[in-house]
Design an enzyme around this catalytic site. Structure first.
Site, PDB file in Angstrom:
ATOM      1  N   CYS A  78       0.834  -1.202   0.000  1.00 53.78           N
ATOM      2  CA  CYS A  78       0.000   0.000   0.000  1.00 53.78           C
ATOM      3  C   CYS A  78       0.871   1.255   0.000  1.00 53.78           C
ATOM      4  O   CYS A  78       2.020   1.223   0.447  1.00 53.78           O
ATOM      5  CB  CYS A  78      -0.906   0.007   1.227  1.00 53.78           C
ATOM      6  SG  CYS A  78      -2.070  -1.364   1.288  1.00 53.78           S
ATOM      7  N   GLU A  80       0.636   3.914   1.883  1.00 54.66           N
ATOM      8  CA  GLU A  80       0.980   4.357   3.231  1.00 54.66           C
ATOM      9  C   GLU A  80       2.222   3.632   3.749  1.00 54.66           C
ATOM     10  O   GLU A  80       3.145   4.239   4.285  1.00 54.66           O
ATOM     11  CB  GLU A  80      -0.197   4.111   4.191  1.00 54.66           C
ATOM     12  CG  GLU A  80      -1.464   4.858   3.826  1.00 54.66           C
ATOM     13  CD  GLU A  80      -2.401   4.113   2.875  1.00 54.66           C
ATOM     14  OE1 GLU A  80      -3.599   4.429   2.877  1.00 54.66           O
ATOM     15  OE2 GLU A  80      -1.944   3.220   2.127  1.00 54.66           O
TER      16      GLU A  80
END
Length: 167
Positions: A78, A80
């Site tokens: 991801c 993040e």
């Protein structure tokens, strides 16, 4: 992921409003813009769900990243977590904020559970800006996203000294 059941603390557009200055001179809108730019590099041929993120370190340095998928789905990463790994690989362990951008127009989408826990590893009180493509955003913090969380400090709490051999 889903529609967030929260009230917006602040909704602005970095395209149409004066900048909101975060501590240390970085604007919230500038951080969101960097996450929107990072989203453009997403490699997501399977989900077609682009995500970009921009982390603000305590010294003002900004790290950006995007989601990167893999044909073996669970090997993807991801946005993040990508930005945190970039920062950690350069010696950073403390953050002030993260801006997260997605392509969804009608709702703010929060990070997945894995990303929430990954972000929590580096503190419970830094700012999180969930944004839409028009630059509008919701401001939260890590403990809003992951209440009653488990973090590194919990490992040093008092434990039972002798664990029974039940296995």
């Amino acid at each position: 992921m889903g529609d967030l059941p929260i009230q917006m603390k602040d909704q602005r557009s970095w395209l149409h409003h004066p900048a909101s200055v975060h501590q240390d001179g970085i604007t919230v809108e500038g951080l969101i813009r960097r996450s929107l730019e990072a989203k453009e590099f997403a490699y997501c041929p399977y989900s077609r769900f682009r995500v970009g993120a921009a982390h603000l370190a305590h010294d003002g340095k900004v790290f950006t990243g995007c989601n990167v998928e893999n044909a073996c789905y669970n090997l993807g990463v991801c946005a993040e977590r990508n930005t945190i790994c970039k920062a950690v690989s350069e010696g950073y362990r403390s953050f002030k904020a993260i801006a997260i951008a997605r392509d969804l127009i009608d709702q703010f989408i929060s990070p997945c559970g894995g990303c929430r826990q990954f972000m929590r590893e580096f503190g419970a009180s830094w700012d999180v800006y969930l944004s839409k493509p028009d630059g509008s955003y919701v401001e939260m913090n890590i403990s809003d996203l992951l209440p009653v969380s488990f973090g590194p400090e919990d490992l040093s709490m008092k434990k039972v000294l002798k664990i029974p051999n039940q296995y």
